[in-house]
Design a protein around this motif. Structure first.
Motif, PDB file in Angstrom:
ATOM      1  N   TRP A  36     -44.746 -21.030  26.208  1.00 26.01           N
ATOM      2  CA  TRP A  36     -43.416 -20.801  25.640  1.00 26.01           C
ATOM      3  C   TRP A  36     -42.812 -22.169  25.312  1.00 26.01           C
ATOM      4  CZ3 TRP A  36     -41.205 -16.343  24.116  1.00 26.01           C
ATOM      5  CH2 TRP A  36     -41.691 -15.140  24.637  1.00 26.01           C
ATOM      6  N   PHE A  37     -42.236 -22.253  24.133  1.00 21.76           N
ATOM      7  CA  PHE A  37     -41.569 -23.458  23.683  1.00 21.76           C
ATOM      8  C   PHE A  37     -40.194 -23.065  23.160  1.00 21.76           C
ATOM      9  CE2 PHE A  37     -45.075 -26.511  23.768  1.00 21.76           C
ATOM     10  CZ  PHE A  37     -46.150 -25.657  23.913  1.00 21.76           C
ATOM     11  N   ARG A  38     -39.319 -24.053  23.000  1.00 21.60           N
ATOM     12  CA  ARG A  38     -38.009 -23.760  22.449  1.00 21.60           C
ATOM     13  C   ARG A  38     -37.563 -24.908  21.548  1.00 21.60           C
ATOM     14  NH1 ARG A  38     -34.431 -24.109  28.064  1.00 21.60           N
ATOM     15  NH2 ARG A  38     -34.630 -26.375  28.377  1.00 21.60           N
ATOM     16  N   GLN A  39     -36.697 -24.548  20.611  1.00 21.02           N
ATOM     17  CA  GLN A  39     -36.171 -25.550  19.688  1.00 21.02           C
ATOM     18  C   GLN A  39     -34.697 -25.278  19.442  1.00 21.02           C
ATOM     19  OE1 GLN A  39     -38.385 -25.960  16.021  1.00 21.02           O
ATOM     20  NE2 GLN A  39     -37.574 -28.013  15.694  1.00 21.02           N
ATOM     21  N   ALA A  40     -33.883 -26.240  19.813  1.00 26.30           N
ATOM     22  CA  ALA A  40     -32.446 -26.166  19.571  1.00 26.30           C
ATOM     23  C   ALA A  40     -32.141 -26.824  18.230  1.00 26.30           C
ATOM     24  CB  ALA A  40     -31.689 -26.855  20.690  1.00 26.30           C
ATOM     25  N   PRO A  41     -31.020 -26.496  17.615  1.00 23.40           N
ATOM     26  CA  PRO A  41     -30.678 -27.095  16.311  1.00 23.40           C
ATOM     27  C   PRO A  41     -30.662 -28.613  16.383  1.00 23.40           C
ATOM     28  CG  PRO A  41     -29.231 -25.254  16.790  1.00 23.40           C
ATOM     29  CD  PRO A  41     -30.034 -25.493  18.039  1.00 23.40           C
ATOM     30  N   GLY A  42     -31.356 -29.229  15.447  1.00 20.75           N
ATOM     31  CA  GLY A  42     -31.380 -30.675  15.375  1.00 20.75           C
ATOM     32  C   GLY A  42     -32.272 -31.359  16.384  1.00 20.75           C
ATOM     33  N   LYS A  43     -33.013 -30.582  17.142  1.00 21.51           N
ATOM     34  CA  LYS A  43     -33.895 -31.160  18.164  1.00 21.51           C
ATOM     35  C   LYS A  43     -35.340 -30.774  17.902  1.00 21.51           C
ATOM     36  CE  LYS A  43     -30.456 -31.468  21.842  1.00 21.51           C
ATOM     37  NZ  LYS A  43     -30.175 -31.197  23.276  1.00 21.51           N
ATOM     38  N   VAL A  44     -36.244 -31.525  18.509  1.00 19.64           N
ATOM     39  CA  VAL A  44     -37.660 -31.222  18.367  1.00 19.64           C
ATOM     40  C   VAL A  44     -38.019 -30.039  19.266  1.00 19.64           C
ATOM     41  CG1 VAL A  44     -38.223 -33.601  17.781  1.00 19.64           C
ATOM     42  CG2 VAL A  44     -38.353 -32.858  20.173  1.00 19.64           C
ATOM     43  N   ARG A  45     -39.112 -29.379  18.923  1.00 18.07           N
ATOM     44  CA  ARG A  45     -39.599 -28.283  19.724  1.00 18.07           C
ATOM     45  C   ARG A  45     -40.079 -28.825  21.064  1.00 18.07           C
ATOM     46  NH1 ARG A  45     -43.021 -23.704  16.742  1.00 18.07           N
ATOM     47  NH2 ARG A  45     -41.166 -24.021  15.431  1.00 18.07           N
ATOM     48  N   GLU A  46     -39.670 -28.188  22.140  1.00 25.92           N
ATOM     49  CA  GLU A  46     -40.031 -28.683  23.459  1.00 25.92           C
ATOM     50  C   GLU A  46     -40.728 -27.613  24.299  1.00 25.92           C
ATOM     51  OE1 GLU A  46     -36.809 -29.810  26.015  1.00 25.92           O
ATOM     52  OE2 GLU A  46     -35.774 -27.887  25.818  1.00 25.92           O
ATOM     53  N   PHE A  47     -41.568 -28.090  25.172  1.00 25.48           N
ATOM     54  CA  PHE A  47     -42.308 -27.230  26.086  1.00 25.48           C
ATOM     55  C   PHE A  47     -41.376 -26.605  27.118  1.00 25.48           C
ATOM     56  CE2 PHE A  47     -45.648 -25.753  28.732  1.00 25.48           C
ATOM     57  CZ  PHE A  47     -45.358 -26.135  30.048  1.00 25.48           C
ATOM     58  N   VAL A  48     -41.598 -25.330  27.407  1.00 22.59           N
ATOM     59  CA  VAL A  48     -40.858 -24.641  28.448  1.00 22.59           C
ATOM     60  C   VAL A  48     -41.786 -24.249  29.595  1.00 22.59           C
ATOM     61  CG1 VAL A  48     -39.450 -22.630  29.026  1.00 22.59           C
ATOM     62  CG2 VAL A  48     -39.166 -23.755  26.805  1.00 22.59           C
ATOM     63  N   ALA A  49     -42.855 -23.508  29.282  1.00 23.54           N
ATOM     64  CA  ALA A  49     -43.756 -23.014  30.319  1.00 23.54           C
ATOM     65  C   ALA A  49     -45.094 -22.661  29.695  1.00 23.54           C
ATOM     66  CB  ALA A  49     -43.173 -21.799  31.022  1.00 23.54           C
ATOM     67  N   ALA A  50     -46.122 -22.651  30.523  1.00 23.39           N
ATOM     68  CA  ALA A  50     -47.454 -22.253  30.078  1.00 23.39           C
ATOM     69  C   ALA A  50     -48.153 -21.500  31.197  1.00 23.39           C
ATOM     70  CB  ALA A  50     -48.274 -23.474  29.659  1.00 23.39           C
ATOM     71  N   ILE A  51     -49.089 -20.660  30.794  1.00 21.52           N
ATOM     72  CA  ILE A  51     -49.858 -19.886  31.763  1.00 21.52           C
ATOM     73  C   ILE A  51     -51.307 -19.847  31.316  1.00 21.52           C
ATOM     74  CG2 ILE A  51     -49.372 -17.665  30.645  1.00 21.52           C
ATOM     75  CD1 ILE A  51     -49.100 -16.510  33.548  1.00 21.52           C
ATOM     76  N   SER A  52     -52.203 -19.967  32.276  1.00 22.67           N
ATOM     77  CA  SER A  52     -53.630 -20.022  31.974  1.00 22.67           C
ATOM     78  C   SER A  52     -54.161 -18.647  31.593  1.00 22.67           C
ATOM     79  CB  SER A  52     -54.394 -20.585  33.171  1.00 22.67           C
ATOM     80  OG  SER A  52     -54.204 -19.743  34.311  1.00 22.67           O
ATOM     81  N   TRP A  53     -55.409 -18.595  31.200  1.00 22.57           N
ATOM     82  CA  TRP A  53     -56.004 -17.419  30.614  1.00 22.57           C
ATOM     83  C   TRP A  53     -55.917 -16.196  31.534  1.00 22.57           C
ATOM     84  CZ3 TRP A  53     -57.377 -22.359  30.223  1.00 22.57           C
ATOM     85  CH2 TRP A  53     -57.614 -22.889  28.958  1.00 22.57           C
ATOM     86  N   GLY A  54     -56.219 -16.395  32.793  1.00 25.27           N
ATOM     87  CA  GLY A  54     -56.161 -15.285  33.731  1.00 25.27           C
ATOM     88  C   GLY A  54     -54.845 -15.165  34.463  1.00 25.27           C
ATOM     89  N   GLY A  55     -53.962 -16.135  34.252  1.00 24.65           N
ATOM     90  CA  GLY A  55     -52.668 -16.110  34.905  1.00 24.65           C
ATOM     91  C   GLY A  55     -52.625 -16.815  36.249  1.00 24.65           C
ATOM     92  N   GLY A  56     -53.738 -17.436  36.656  1.00 23.91           N
ATOM     93  CA  GLY A  56     -53.773 -18.065  37.969  1.00 23.91           C
ATOM     94  C   GLY A  56     -53.028 -19.385  38.052  1.00 23.91           C
ATOM     95  N   ASP A  57     -52.828 -20.035  36.916  1.00 18.03           N
ATOM     96  CA  ASP A  57     -52.112 -21.309  36.876  1.00 18.03           C
ATOM     97  C   ASP A  57     -50.937 -21.218  35.914  1.00 18.03           C
ATOM     98  OD1 ASP A  57     -55.274 -22.832  37.080  1.00 18.03           O
ATOM     99  OD2 ASP A  57     -53.719 -22.928  38.625  1.00 18.03           O
ATOM    100  N   SER A  58     -49.860 -21.885  36.266  1.00 15.49           N
ATOM    101  CA  SER A  58     -48.711 -21.949  35.383  1.00 15.49           C
ATOM    102  C   SER A  58     -48.049 -23.310  35.522  1.00 15.49           C
ATOM    103  CB  SER A  58     -47.706 -20.822  35.680  1.00 15.49           C
ATOM    104  OG  SER A  58     -47.241 -20.901  37.007  1.00 15.49           O
ATOM    105  N   ALA A  59     -47.298 -23.669  34.507  1.00  7.58           N
ATOM    106  CA  ALA A  59     -46.624 -24.961  34.492  1.00  7.58           C
ATOM    107  C   ALA A  59     -45.262 -24.801  33.830  1.00  7.58           C
ATOM    108  CB  ALA A  59     -47.467 -25.985  33.752  1.00  7.58           C
TER     109      ALA A  59
END
Length: 123
Positions: A36-59
């Motif tokens: 998941w990423f997000r982008q506010a007006p006038g800002k670059v797209r930024e990382f929010v969260a990630a999850i691995s293929w099976g769901g065992g790891d997240s960041a």
């Protein structure tokens, strides 16, 4: 090739909650790490969260740790982002992204993107 469609955005007061969904079609979701990423007006797209293929790891990015939770249901071909204790600075368009080989926080590494869903947090 996978197609991604986000939903669940909206207007919420500070301190409230939203759950975003990212529905995948065209390919089995379990073949992809998701972000998941997000982008506010006038800002670059930024990382929010990630999850691995099976769901065992997240960041998570530091600013959402303890407030947001990423999860996935591969049987439903859907990834979720539960957002609690929302703040006005969380206001942005939220995008989900998928990649077969990459799990991490660099947006340019993800091959597939949804169209985004607007989240607006009022103070």
């Amino acid at each position: 090739q996978v197609q991604l469609v986000e939903s669940g955005g909206g207007l919420v007061q500070a301190g409230g909650s939203l759950r975003l969904s990212c529905a995948a079609s065209g390919h089995t979701l379990s073949s992809y790490a998701m972000g998941w990423f997000r982008q506010a007006p006038g800002k670059v797209r930024e990382f929010v969260a990630a999850i691995s293929w099976g769901g065992g790891d997240s960041a998570y990015t530091n600013s959402v740790k303890g407030r947001f939770t990423i999860s996935r249901d591969n049987a439903k071909n859907t990834v979720y982002l539960q957002m609690n204790s929302l703040k006005p600075e969380d206001t942005a368009v939220y995008y989900c992204a998928a990649d077969q080989y990459y799990y991490g926080n660099y947006p340019h590494e993800y091959d597939y993107w949804g169209q985004g869903t607007q989240v607006t947090v009022s103070s």
